[in-house]
Enzyme design. Structure first.
Site, mmCIF file in Angstrom:
data_model
loop_
_atom_site.group_PDB
_atom_site.id
_atom_site.type_symbol
_atom_site.label_atom_id
_atom_site.label_comp_id
_atom_site.label_asym_id
_atom_site.label_seq_id
_atom_site.Cartn_x
_atom_site.Cartn_y
_atom_site.Cartn_z
ATOM 1 N N SER A 277 5.950 -67.370 -43.417
ATOM 2 C CA SER A 277 7.307 -67.830 -43.131
ATOM 3 C C SER A 277 7.952 -68.238 -44.434
ATOM 4 C CB SER A 277 7.243 -69.019 -42.174
ATOM 5 O OG SER A 277 8.377 -69.831 -42.341
ATOM 6 N N LYS A 283 2.391 -71.037 -41.871
ATOM 7 C CA LYS A 283 2.501 -69.934 -40.911
ATOM 8 C C LYS A 283 1.810 -68.646 -41.360
ATOM 9 C CE LYS A 283 4.799 -69.819 -37.511
ATOM 10 N NZ LYS A 283 6.230 -69.923 -37.279
#
Ligand code: ARG
Length: 458
Positions: A277, A283
């Site tokens: 991300s 992420k």
């Protein structure tokens, strides 16, 4: 631009109408099929004495020169032409003069385009089949690796019974196997030649449709000329088979997405098939699987678009049918891309077998096996079921699992419990007892693997 069909009209159309009418932007990809089809047509015309052999030789040589020049980049496709059929004929006539104008004897663009699409899609089926085979090989290899890795099997997304990850993966191998079968079945009906149906009614020339069909690798010919030029069932059938294949990939994707979440943590995708991300450093997103799931909607759309285009068409050819190509090409392109990314994504996917096992332990998915243990020792099933339920409740209260409850706790419920109960409720035992054909035992999964391998030679 002067139109080859100028005659009844002067062929001078508005530029905007030309652009709207033109299909060369997307049918240019069929240039090879168009040229190969025309070569067979020229040979047939000469064989039947409709044109001179020397003319056919010149046409075939001219066509083969165009093909060569297109492939080497010496000749560029003129996007001002109406479609690929017109382009090839135009270049041929420029190069050969009047002889070039003989090629279109005893055919029409209506049977020509129908021929080209069938030939093009035949090759696409071969490619999609091969890519699916590669994916099955990757799935089977993973299943073999994890044939004894215990995980919860789910119904209603609630933990139901212990299975192995290998068993779960083999379910997808079976789906993909059926997809290959559907593609082969679709090919059978596709591989009938429409060339020679001409505009709609057949022709007055003494043609040999079967010679042309055989030369182009078809199994037979379309038996009604109106149907031959109007039929796009094979496009719908192919998109339907591809939609089903995408649906399988999408369900598989959905599971991979779930399994990759922190909530499950059953699998880890390789970094090469995930993205980060731009703002959240923790992420690792399963974008490839999500995109496959997303693109499934797009392919369903392609299928619905053509079905809807066709539903109100009178016989025979209507220009609406030019809309067939973008849908079916998009479906083929999309599924090929998805398969190409899916196989290595599965290849590099790692299972977190410890987490899978932990999840299987927490759901009391061996409670049935515990009741069966007492039944084996002589207790009626209803009584055994009740005791098993009470023991589960006790475990929930004290935050433990059946495998870890001490023997005294068991004995407090029934004297029938002995040390060997732990063996019976061991998750691997639960799995191994399910030896029915197609079941989850290691031997059953091995048999499934052998079955798939033997069918597709991987
Ligand atoms: N470009 C047309 C198509 O893709 C080719 C057939 C045209 N036939 C015709 N009669 N206008 O369908």
């Amino acid at each position: 631009m002067a139109k080859m069909w100028a005659g009844r009209t002067d062929g001078a159309t508005e530029k905007i109408a030309d652009d709207f009418n033109s299909s060369i932007r997307f049918d240019c990809r069929m240039y090879r099929q168009d040229i190969t089809g025309s070569m067979a047509h020229a040979a047939m015309l000469a064989g039947q004495g409709i044109i001179a052999q020397s003319d056919a030789d010149a046409l075939i040589e001219g066509l083969s020169g165009i093909l060569e020049d297109l492939e080497s980049g010496k000749l560029a496709i003129d996007m001002e032409c109406e479609d690929i059929h017109m382009f090839v004929e135009q270049v041929l006539t420029q190069r050969l003069g009047d002889v070039g104008k003989k090629l279109h004897t005893a055919r029409s663009r209506n049977d020509q385009v129908a021929l080209d699409i069938r030939m093009y899609l035949r090759d696409e089926i071969a490619e999609i089949t091969e890519l699916t085979r590669t994916l099955i090989a990757a799935v089977v290899t993973k299943a073999e690796e994890y044939k004894d890795a215990i995980m919860p099997g789910y119904t209603h997304l609630q933990r139901a019974q212990p299975i192995t990850f290998g068993h779960q993966l083999m379910a997808y191998a079976m789906m993909l196997l059926r997809d290959i079968d559907r593609l082969a079945d679709c090919r059978k009906r596709m591989n009938q030649s429409p060339i020679g149906c001409c505009a709609l009614a057949g022709t007055t020339y003494d043609t040999d449709r079967r010679f042309e069909a055989a030369k182009l690798g078809f199994d037979g010919i379309c038996m009604n000329s109106l149907d031959g030029v109007s039929d796009r069932d094979f496009c719908v059938e192919l998109m339907s088979a591809i939609s089903m294949l995408m649906m399988h990939l999408s369900r598989f994707s959905e599971e991979i997405i779930l399994w990759s979440s922190w909530e499950f943590k059953f699998v880890e995708l390789s970094d090469a098939f995930t993205t980060g991300s731009s703002i959240m450093p923790q992420k690792k997103n399963p974008d490839m699987a999500e995109l496959v799931r997303g693109k499934t909607g797009r392919v369903y759309g392609d299928l619905m678009a053509l079905l809807t285009t066709l539903k109100g068409l009178p016989l025979a050819y209507n220009k609406d049918m030019q809309e067939d190509k973008e849908s079916v090409f998009d479906a083929c392109d999309t599924v090929k891309m998805c398969l190409k990314v899916f196989a290595p994504m599965i290849d590099t996917m790692k299972a977190n077998t410890a987490n899978m096992k932990k999840a299987a332990q927490k759901g009391f998915i061996n409670a049935t096996d515990l009741a069966d243990y007492l039944v084996k020792k002589g207790m009626p099933f209803r009584s055994a079921y009740k005791i098993s339920g009470q023991l589960v409740a006790q475990c929930i209260q004290s935050g433990t699992v059946l495998e870890e409850l001490p023997l005294e706790a068991y004995k407090a419920h029934s004297e029938l419990f002995e040390e060997d109960l732990y063996q019976d409720i061991d998750l691997l035992t639960c799995v191994e007892k399910r030896v029915s054909e197609g079941g989850t035992s290691v031997a059953s999964v091995e048999a499934q693997i052998a079955y798939v391998r033997s069918l597709i030679n991987v």
